[in-house]
Write a protein that holds these residues in place. Sequence first.
Motif, mmCIF file in Angstrom:
data_model
loop_
_atom_site.group_PDB
_atom_site.id
_atom_site.type_symbol
_atom_site.label_atom_id
_atom_site.label_comp_id
_atom_site.label_asym_id
_atom_site.label_seq_id
_atom_site.Cartn_x
_atom_site.Cartn_y
_atom_site.Cartn_z
ATOM 1 N N SER A 143 1.623 7.088 2.220
ATOM 2 C CA SER A 143 0.778 8.267 2.496
ATOM 3 C C SER A 143 -0.482 8.204 2.285
ATOM 4 C CB SER A 143 1.332 9.504 1.482
ATOM 5 O OG SER A 143 0.986 9.064 0.476
ATOM 6 N N ASP A 144 -1.239 7.048 1.608
ATOM 7 C CA ASP A 144 -2.514 6.974 1.895
ATOM 8 C C ASP A 144 -2.706 5.245 1.669
ATOM 9 O OD1 ASP A 144 -5.249 6.669 1.342
ATOM 10 O OD2 ASP A 144 -5.270 7.931 -0.338
ATOM 11 N N PRO A 145 -3.195 4.791 2.786
ATOM 12 C CA PRO A 145 -3.339 3.318 2.846
ATOM 13 C C PRO A 145 -4.382 2.817 1.887
ATOM 14 C CG PRO A 145 -3.929 4.509 5.028
ATOM 15 C CD PRO A 145 -3.274 5.620 4.167
ATOM 16 N N ASN A 146 -5.230 3.752 1.254
ATOM 17 C CA ASN A 146 -6.107 3.204 0.482
ATOM 18 C C ASN A 146 -5.499 2.987 -1.076
ATOM 19 O OD1 ASN A 146 -8.360 3.394 2.296
ATOM 20 N ND2 ASN A 146 -8.328 5.789 2.171
ATOM 21 N N ILE A 147 -4.427 3.444 -1.268
ATOM 22 C CA ILE A 147 -3.929 3.139 -2.721
ATOM 23 C C ILE A 147 -3.106 1.905 -2.528
ATOM 24 C CG2 ILE A 147 -2.162 4.224 -4.304
ATOM 25 C CD1 ILE A 147 -2.994 6.782 -3.405
ATOM 26 N N ARG A 198 0.803 -1.045 -0.038
ATOM 27 C CA ARG A 198 -0.136 -0.193 0.016
ATOM 28 C C ARG A 198 0.807 1.259 -0.096
ATOM 29 N NH1 ARG A 198 -5.258 -1.140 2.148
ATOM 30 N NH2 ARG A 198 -5.265 -3.070 3.051
ATOM 31 N N SER A 199 0.561 2.414 -0.400
ATOM 32 C CA SER A 199 1.000 3.652 -0.451
ATOM 33 C C SER A 199 1.335 4.205 1.343
ATOM 34 C CB SER A 199 0.045 4.697 -1.093
ATOM 35 O OG SER A 199 0.574 6.083 -0.633
#
Length: 147
Positions: free
Chosen positions: A34-38, A31-32
């Motif tokens: 900075s953004d765990p949704n990515i 995952r990213s």
Amino acid sequence: MCRYRKSNDGWNALEKKAEMSTPEARYLIARSASDPNILYGFLLFQMVTEETMDDDVMAEVAYCYELQLVESARNYGLGEYFMKLLAEIGNHWKMDKMMLTVFKSNKGAFRFYKKLGFELDEISPSACLSALQARKFDYEILSKKCS
């Protein structure tokens, strides 16, 4: 999914969902930061017992069922890192080898796995069948010692 649709066995969403949600399934997920949704990709694996060419011997295997990366995450070492982690997991659990199945048409995947030291497994169609018989199969089975 495209390669599955073109394969001899075709694509079956229900079968793939069942495979991916079996209690034995294990995932490594990227995952990213900075953004765990990515999501960048995942590795689906299971610890299984596989046949060998010796009827009396079974192999303990860390089997890679799926290695999927989004296009933008390719060629940065993430796939290699996933496979390195799988090797470490296999070593920790004293597995004999790592295995995976790859479509013959997926030349990029073949190059990738060969670069990592994978070779045709003894039970791969091209390794254990005549050339005429092996042509009927659109996949190969690759393996590599865990150690």
